[in-house]
Scaffold this motif. Sequence first.
Motif, short mmCIF file in Angstrom:
data_model
loop_
_atom_site.label_atom_id
_atom_site.label_comp_id
_atom_site.label_asym_id
_atom_site.label_seq_id
_atom_site.Cartn_x
_atom_site.Cartn_y
_atom_site.Cartn_z
N ASN A 110 -8.99 9.01 -1.26
CA ASN A 110 -9.32 9.23 0.14
C ASN A 110 -10.52 10.16 0.18
N ASN A 168 0.84 -1.19 0.00
CA ASN A 168 0.00 0.00 0.00
C ASN A 168 0.87 1.25 0.00
N ASN A 169 0.61 2.21 -0.93
CA ASN A 169 1.38 3.44 -1.06
C ASN A 169 0.48 4.65 -0.88
N THR A 170 0.85 5.59 -0.03
CA THR A 170 0.11 6.83 0.15
C THR A 170 0.66 7.89 -0.79
N GLU A 187 -1.13 15.14 3.33
CA GLU A 187 -1.03 13.75 3.75
C GLU A 187 -2.14 12.93 3.09
N ALA A 188 -1.76 11.78 2.51
CA ALA A 188 -2.66 10.72 2.05
C ALA A 188 -3.90 11.22 1.33
N ARG A 203 -2.26 0.74 -4.57
CA ARG A 203 -1.95 -0.55 -3.97
C ARG A 203 -1.62 -1.56 -5.07
N TYR A 247 -4.54 6.51 -2.41
CA TYR A 247 -3.74 5.32 -2.16
C TYR A 247 -3.57 4.58 -3.48
N ASN A 289 4.93 10.78 3.02
CA ASN A 289 4.17 9.84 2.21
C ASN A 289 5.14 8.91 1.48
N ARG A 290 4.66 7.71 1.20
CA ARG A 290 5.50 6.75 0.49
C ARG A 290 5.73 7.21 -0.95
#
Length: 270
Positions: A219, A177-179, A200-201, A206, A204, A186-187
């Motif tokens: 999100n 899972n990547n944000t 932030e996020a 995946r 996502y 964040n990834r």
Amino acid sequence: MSVERGETTAGNEAKGAKPHKFLGSLRDALMAAGRDETTPGRPAVAAAPAKSPSPPQVQAATTDDVVPPPIASKPDVLSAEEAARLARSGPEPKIPEGLGLSKEKEADAPPTTRVVRPEPPKARKAEPEPEAAPRTVLVRGKQKIEHGAFERDPVVAFLIVVGGPGLGSYRPVFEGNNTLGRSRDNRIALDFGDDAISNEAQAYLRYDSTDRSFLFVPNLAKTNVVSVNDKRPAGPVPLQPMDVITLGRTQVAFLPFCGSDFDWSEISET
């Protein structure tokens, strides 16, 4: 003419002049020789030797002006054996003055002439031979790849910025899972200066290695709107190669690396 010469001589004698010794002795010798030739049976009288005139007197030179003639040195006569020995040994070396050698030690002193020979070149250290470049190996058929453990998260896809700030940049997508957001926490950090992206996020992305599929999940708690190919999803959306995702004023293209043809599980232990 003879009468006049006799008269002159008689006149000179009458005057008391003495005749010259040399001329008188020569005349007497000639007269005696003439008498011996005319008178037979008379032994010949040896004529008196004529006296040579005395040499002219030479003025004696002073000792300063007289240079004595050089005295010729008597050449040394060498035997054949000595000459051969002298030729082999060469000229005797001259010992310069001031060396402090006494006469007794001159015979034992070493000759001053030395033979200088060049020093042999120093051996260089053996340098290690460079390793030969690996040769190209011809690979035919499918080769087995060795398995190993991951030292970092494996990359499974890429997001390439095709619009907005950061055009031409890219971000890797990792397994799991990547944000997606503007913060570097964040990834997948889209930190190119677009303030319309949530910090932030905001979404996502995946990747599931079991079925080798990609899902984009927005999100819904965020007010910023996202879209996939100009469509606003309300739930998970499967991603296909070259799908364009819009976040704020930034557009990114999706380019998968893993999928039905390849997955990291083929060459990894975990």
